[in-house]
Design an enzyme around this catalytic site. Structure first.
Site, short mmCIF file in Angstrom:
data_model
loop_
_atom_site.label_atom_id
_atom_site.label_comp_id
_atom_site.label_asym_id
_atom_site.label_seq_id
_atom_site.Cartn_x
_atom_site.Cartn_y
_atom_site.Cartn_z
N GLU A 1 60.99 -16.35 -121.31
CA GLU A 1 62.41 -16.56 -121.01
C GLU A 1 62.73 -16.15 -119.57
O GLU A 1 63.43 -16.86 -118.85
CB GLU A 1 63.29 -15.73 -121.96
CG GLU A 1 63.15 -16.09 -123.43
CD GLU A 1 62.05 -15.31 -124.14
OE1 GLU A 1 61.00 -15.03 -123.54
OE2 GLU A 1 62.25 -15.01 -125.33
N ASN B 1 49.03 -9.51 -118.04
CA ASN B 1 48.26 -8.89 -116.96
C ASN B 1 47.36 -7.82 -117.55
O ASN B 1 47.76 -7.13 -118.51
CB ASN B 1 49.25 -8.28 -115.95
CG ASN B 1 48.58 -7.79 -114.71
OD1 ASN B 1 47.97 -6.73 -114.68
ND2 ASN B 1 48.67 -8.59 -113.67
N ALA B 2 46.18 -7.63 -116.96
CA ALA B 2 45.22 -6.64 -117.44
C ALA B 2 45.82 -5.23 -117.41
O ALA B 2 45.45 -4.37 -118.20
CB ALA B 2 43.94 -6.68 -116.60
N1 THU Z 1 57.11 -12.47 -125.31
C1 THU Z 1 57.84 -13.45 -124.71
O1 THU Z 1 57.37 -14.12 -123.78
N2 THU Z 1 59.09 -13.69 -125.15
C2 THU Z 1 59.65 -13.08 -126.25
O2 THU Z 1 60.76 -13.41 -126.59
C3 THU Z 1 58.92 -12.05 -126.97
C4 THU Z 1 57.61 -11.64 -126.40
C5 THU Z 1 55.73 -12.24 -124.86
C6 THU Z 1 55.46 -10.96 -124.14
C7 THU Z 1 53.98 -10.78 -124.39
O3 THU Z 1 53.26 -11.54 -123.44
C8 THU Z 1 53.76 -11.41 -125.75
O4 THU Z 1 54.86 -12.25 -126.00
C9 THU Z 1 53.62 -10.40 -126.89
O5 THU Z 1 54.70 -9.53 -126.91
#
Ligand code: THU
Length: 139
Positions: free
Chosen positions: A57, A47-48
């Site tokens: 997850e 999101n911005a």
């Molecule tokens: N992110 C996830 O979706 N899952 C993880 O296990 C680690 C981080 C996402 C959050 C954010 O959109 C991007 O990865 C960078 O942190």
């Protein structure tokens, strides 16, 4: 479970393609296996304003709970830079996502698969990634 792993891994890699990550350019896909055999996928949604963003997850968990699932066996996670066809490194779940897992999953049973590609993955139990967790039974 062994039979499901291939499908979980492929589903996480496919979900990664739906990631909305224009700010970090780090795309994550997850595939969550429920006790009843259903698989729920999720991607990260940024999101911005930054803080409203959600990890892949938790997207998968919240979709699953919304569909009536409450018990889970495993989750596959594939995360890496947007320009990589498949992740070059393993992407461990963040602490907040581990805590959400602890709400619904048995720490000694629930499996976490960190995926690079269909042939390369590492497997952990939740208790290894979140020892001494605070869960529903702690209250
Ligand atoms: N992110 C996830 O979706 N899952 C993880 O296990 C680690 C981080 C996402 C959050 C954010 O959109 C991007 O990865 C960078 O942190």
């Amino acid at each position: 479970m062994e039979k499901c792993k291939k499908e979980l891994i492929e589903t996480a890699l496919a979900a990664r393609k739906n990631a909305y990550a224009p700010y970090s350019r780090f795309c994550v896909g997850a595939a969550l296996l429920a006790e009843d055999g259903r698989i729920f996928s999720g991607c990260n949604v940024e999101n911005a304003a930054y803080s409203p963003g959600n990890c892949a997850e938790r997207t998968a968990f919240f979709c699953a709970v919304n569909e009536g699932a409450r018990a889970f066996r495993a989750i596959a996670i594939a995360g890496g830079a947007k320009d990589e066809t498949t992740p070059s490194r393993f992407c461990p779940p963040c602490g907040v996502c581990r805590q959400v897992m602890a709400e619904f999953c048995d720490p000694s049973e629930f499996r976490i698969l960190l995926v690079k590609n269909k042939d390369e993955y590492r497997e952990y139990r939740l208790e290894e990634l979140l020892p001494l967790s605070f869960g529903p039974e702690s209250l």
